[in-house]
Scaffold this motif. Structure first.
Motif, mmCIF file in Angstrom:
data_model
loop_
_atom_site.group_PDB
_atom_site.id
_atom_site.type_symbol
_atom_site.label_atom_id
_atom_site.label_comp_id
_atom_site.label_asym_id
_atom_site.label_seq_id
_atom_site.Cartn_x
_atom_site.Cartn_y
_atom_site.Cartn_z
ATOM 1 N N ALA A 154 7.455 6.953 2.388
ATOM 2 C CA ALA A 154 6.262 7.432 1.692
ATOM 3 C C ALA A 154 5.807 8.765 2.266
ATOM 4 O O ALA A 154 5.426 9.683 1.523
ATOM 5 C CB ALA A 154 5.133 6.401 1.780
ATOM 6 N N GLU A 155 5.864 8.877 3.584
ATOM 7 C CA GLU A 155 5.478 10.136 4.218
ATOM 8 C C GLU A 155 6.412 11.265 3.793
ATOM 9 O O GLU A 155 5.968 12.381 3.488
ATOM 10 C CB GLU A 155 5.499 9.973 5.735
ATOM 11 N N THR A 156 7.696 10.983 3.733
ATOM 12 C CA THR A 156 8.677 11.987 3.313
ATOM 13 C C THR A 156 8.462 12.395 1.858
ATOM 14 O O THR A 156 8.502 13.587 1.528
ATOM 15 C CB THR A 156 10.111 11.441 3.500
ATOM 16 N N ILE A 157 8.211 11.423 1.007
ATOM 17 C CA ILE A 157 7.992 11.728 -0.411
ATOM 18 C C ILE A 157 6.733 12.567 -0.580
ATOM 19 O O ILE A 157 6.697 13.480 -1.407
ATOM 20 C CB ILE A 157 7.957 10.437 -1.254
ATOM 21 N N LYS A 158 5.708 12.300 0.220
ATOM 22 C CA LYS A 158 4.499 13.117 0.139
ATOM 23 C C LYS A 158 4.811 14.564 0.495
ATOM 24 O O LYS A 158 4.376 15.493 -0.198
ATOM 25 C CB LYS A 158 3.398 12.594 1.054
ATOM 26 N N LEU A 159 5.543 14.771 1.577
ATOM 27 C CA LEU A 159 5.900 16.139 1.979
ATOM 28 C C LEU A 159 6.692 16.844 0.886
ATOM 29 O O LEU A 159 6.440 18.019 0.573
ATOM 30 C CB LEU A 159 6.704 16.111 3.284
ATOM 31 N N MET A 160 7.638 16.133 0.291
ATOM 32 C CA MET A 160 8.432 16.715 -0.791
ATOM 33 C C MET A 160 7.563 16.988 -2.024
ATOM 34 O O MET A 160 7.724 18.016 -2.690
ATOM 35 C CB MET A 160 9.602 15.803 -1.160
ATOM 36 N N ASN A 185 0.808 -1.222 0.000
ATOM 37 C CA ASN A 185 0.000 0.000 0.000
ATOM 38 C C ASN A 185 0.839 1.269 0.000
ATOM 39 O O ASN A 185 0.554 2.206 -0.744
ATOM 40 C CB ASN A 185 -0.974 -0.004 1.175
ATOM 41 N N VAL A 186 1.881 1.305 0.826
ATOM 42 C CA VAL A 186 2.684 2.530 0.843
ATOM 43 C C VAL A 186 3.543 2.637 -0.417
ATOM 44 O O VAL A 186 3.877 3.741 -0.849
ATOM 45 C CB VAL A 186 3.522 2.705 2.129
ATOM 46 N N GLY A 187 3.857 1.508 -1.034
ATOM 47 C CA GLY A 187 4.551 1.544 -2.328
ATOM 48 C C GLY A 187 3.673 2.192 -3.386
ATOM 49 O O GLY A 187 4.141 3.006 -4.196
ATOM 50 N N LEU A 188 2.393 1.833 -3.386
ATOM 51 C CA LEU A 188 1.449 2.471 -4.311
ATOM 52 C C LEU A 188 1.317 3.955 -4.003
ATOM 53 O O LEU A 188 1.251 4.785 -4.922
ATOM 54 C CB LEU A 188 0.084 1.796 -4.215
ATOM 55 N N ALA A 189 1.300 4.298 -2.717
ATOM 56 C CA ALA A 189 1.206 5.701 -2.328
ATOM 57 C C ALA A 189 2.409 6.481 -2.849
ATOM 58 O O ALA A 189 2.256 7.563 -3.420
ATOM 59 C CB ALA A 189 1.109 5.825 -0.804
ATOM 60 N N LYS A 190 3.609 5.925 -2.668
ATOM 61 C CA LYS A 190 4.815 6.604 -3.139
ATOM 62 C C LYS A 190 4.759 6.826 -4.644
ATOM 63 O O LYS A 190 5.124 7.893 -5.130
ATOM 64 C CB LYS A 190 6.067 5.809 -2.788
ATOM 65 N N TYR A 203 -1.922 5.272 1.326
ATOM 66 C CA TYR A 203 -1.123 5.435 2.539
ATOM 67 C C TYR A 203 -1.940 5.054 3.779
ATOM 68 O O TYR A 203 -1.436 4.368 4.674
ATOM 69 C CB TYR A 203 -0.618 6.874 2.648
ATOM 70 N N VAL A 204 -3.192 5.487 3.824
ATOM 71 C CA VAL A 204 -4.052 5.176 4.968
ATOM 72 C C VAL A 204 -4.230 3.659 5.100
ATOM 73 O O VAL A 204 -4.206 3.118 6.213
ATOM 74 C CB VAL A 204 -5.420 5.897 4.853
ATOM 75 N N GLN A 205 -4.386 2.981 3.981
ATOM 76 C CA GLN A 205 -4.522 1.518 4.041
ATOM 77 C C GLN A 205 -3.262 0.881 4.608
ATOM 78 O O GLN A 205 -3.331 -0.051 5.415
ATOM 79 C CB GLN A 205 -4.828 0.953 2.655
ATOM 80 N N GLY A 206 -2.107 1.381 4.197
ATOM 81 C CA GLY A 206 -0.851 0.870 4.739
ATOM 82 C C GLY A 206 -0.713 1.186 6.213
ATOM 83 O O GLY A 206 -0.279 0.347 7.008
ATOM 84 N N HIS A 207 -1.090 2.387 6.569
ATOM 85 C CA HIS A 207 -0.999 2.799 7.967
ATOM 86 C C HIS A 207 -1.918 1.940 8.835
ATOM 87 O O HIS A 207 -1.587 1.630 9.988
ATOM 88 C CB HIS A 207 -1.361 4.276 8.105
ATOM 89 N N THR A 208 -3.053 1.534 8.299
ATOM 90 C CA THR A 208 -3.982 0.665 9.023
ATOM 91 C C THR A 208 -3.319 -0.674 9.343
ATOM 92 O O THR A 208 -3.476 -1.198 10.457
ATOM 93 C CB THR A 208 -5.274 0.459 8.211
#
Length: 105
Positions: free
Chosen positions: A84-90, A14-19, A48-53
């Motif tokens: 993934a969180e860092t890439i989102k911020l960037m 999930n976070v791979g898809l988010a990235k 990302y939310v799915q991964g975080h879950t």
């Protein structure tokens, strides 16, 4: 597949898809497609939310007295979550920069 392994693989997936969505958002903004960039950020957030879950389920397991064994797979999955969180911020910062550059044309 063990519960831990399944949660880790769900998290990584999930976070791979988010990235990927966040990187696509940057590319769309670079091309001036700001609405599509916004949609890609939103799509990334959903993944990302799915991964975080999945990660939260491991934390809940630990909190309920069932220790989660630290494995290389768990460390990798948490690293993917943080990146993934860092890439989102960037991505959000770059999109803002591209918008400013576009407004100066």
């Amino acid at each position: 597949m063990e519960n831990l392994e399944l949660a880790c693989f769900q998290l990584i997936s999930n976070v791979g898809l988010a990235k990927s969505c966040y990187v696509e958002a940057i590319r769309e903004a670079k091309n001036g497609n700001f609405e599509l960039a916004k949609e890609k950020i939103k799509e990334g957030d959903q993944n990302y939310v799915q991964g975080h879950t999945s990660h939260a389920s491991l934390i809940q397991q630990e909190a309920s007295g069932n220790p989660v064994q630290t494995t290389l797979l768990l460390v990798h999955s948490e690293d993917q979550l943080m990146s993934a969180e860092t890439i989102k911020l960037m991505a959000e910062e770059l999109i803002d920069c591209y918008k400013k550059m576009d407004s100066m044309k």
